[in-house]
Design a protein around this motif. Structure first.
Motif: not given
Length: 239
Positions: A69-80
């Motif tokens: 899956x993906x790990x995504x910060x709502x702020x856009x800090x991290x998206x991997x």
């Protein structure tokens, strides 16, 4: 009769002149503001639709069967994207799409299932570019960066799990009271662990974790400190 016609004629000229002036002003105003056919999108805190997640998940799964899956910060800090192998070694020097890379990939602990109390994700801290993999997590050390970065999404095959950060701290290697790496805790050690997590946290987020909660643990290295690891804990919340 003739004078009346002249007056009427003059009135018509005045009216036409006025209308011409008004039309000219309207044109000048509108032409100075070109139409924007590509307006800037409005950012939204609304989670990604499950149908879109499912479509993307299937596409990524076809690239690598280990994709989870993906790990995504709502702020856009991290998206991997993150993966899971049969051990915790495979993706240390391999990207999620199976390309050799010293940056590696974000990977879930091989012992984990998505139903575990504690889902553990590991990722490199890339010295040469702190924006890569889990490097951005170091921004969370400063309390002023907490509020805007506190929400995390895990986008999975058929669902999106939402988490809120509770603690950010340094794990001291071999500290028996700070063992972040258990997939499930008994209540006694859970209480001991979070008592010490609070003592070592960089700041108080005001968000508590109870024994019955599910939570997410993110781990990465610390520059020039082989004796430490940066740990970010976030508890699962309702979307």
């Amino acid at each position: 009769m003739k004078k009346r016609k002249i007056k009427l004629h003059r009135l018509l000229i005045v009216i036409l002149s006025a209308l011409t002036l008004i039309v000219g002003l309207i044109y000048a105003f509108t032409s100075s503001k070109p139409i924007n056919n590509n307006p800037t999108p409005v950012l939204s805190a609304t989670p990604t639709s499950v149908s879109y997640i499912h479509e993307e998940w299937n596409k990524n799964k076809s690239i690598n069967a280990d994709y989870k899956g993906d790990i995504v910060f709502a702020s856009g800090l991290l998206n991997e994207k993150f993966v899971q192998a049969v051990d915790n070694e495979k993706y240390l020097n391999l990207s999620w799409d199976l390309v050799e890379s010293s940056h590696g990939a974000v990977f879930m602990d091989y012992r984990n299932t998505m139903d575990d109390q504690n889902i553990i994700l590991y990722g490199h801290y890339v010295y040469k570019d702190e924006s890569l993999i889990f490097g951005p997590l170091h921004n969370l050390i400063k309390q002023e960066n907490y509020e805007k970065n506190k929400l995390i999404y895990l986008n999975l095959q058929n669902e999106q799990k939402v988490y809120e950060i509770t603690n950010v701290f340094y794990y001291e290697m071999d500290n028996p009271t700070l063992e972040y790496f258990h997939t499930n805790y008994d209540e006694e050690y859970f209480n001991l662990y979070f008592e010490n997590v609070k003592k070592h946290s960089f700041y108080d987020t005001g968000v508590e974790i109870d024994y019955g909660d599910q939570f997410l643990t993110l781990q990465t290295c610390v520059r020039n400190r082989d004796d430490l690891r940066l740990i970010v804990i976030a508890k699962r919340i309702e979307a």
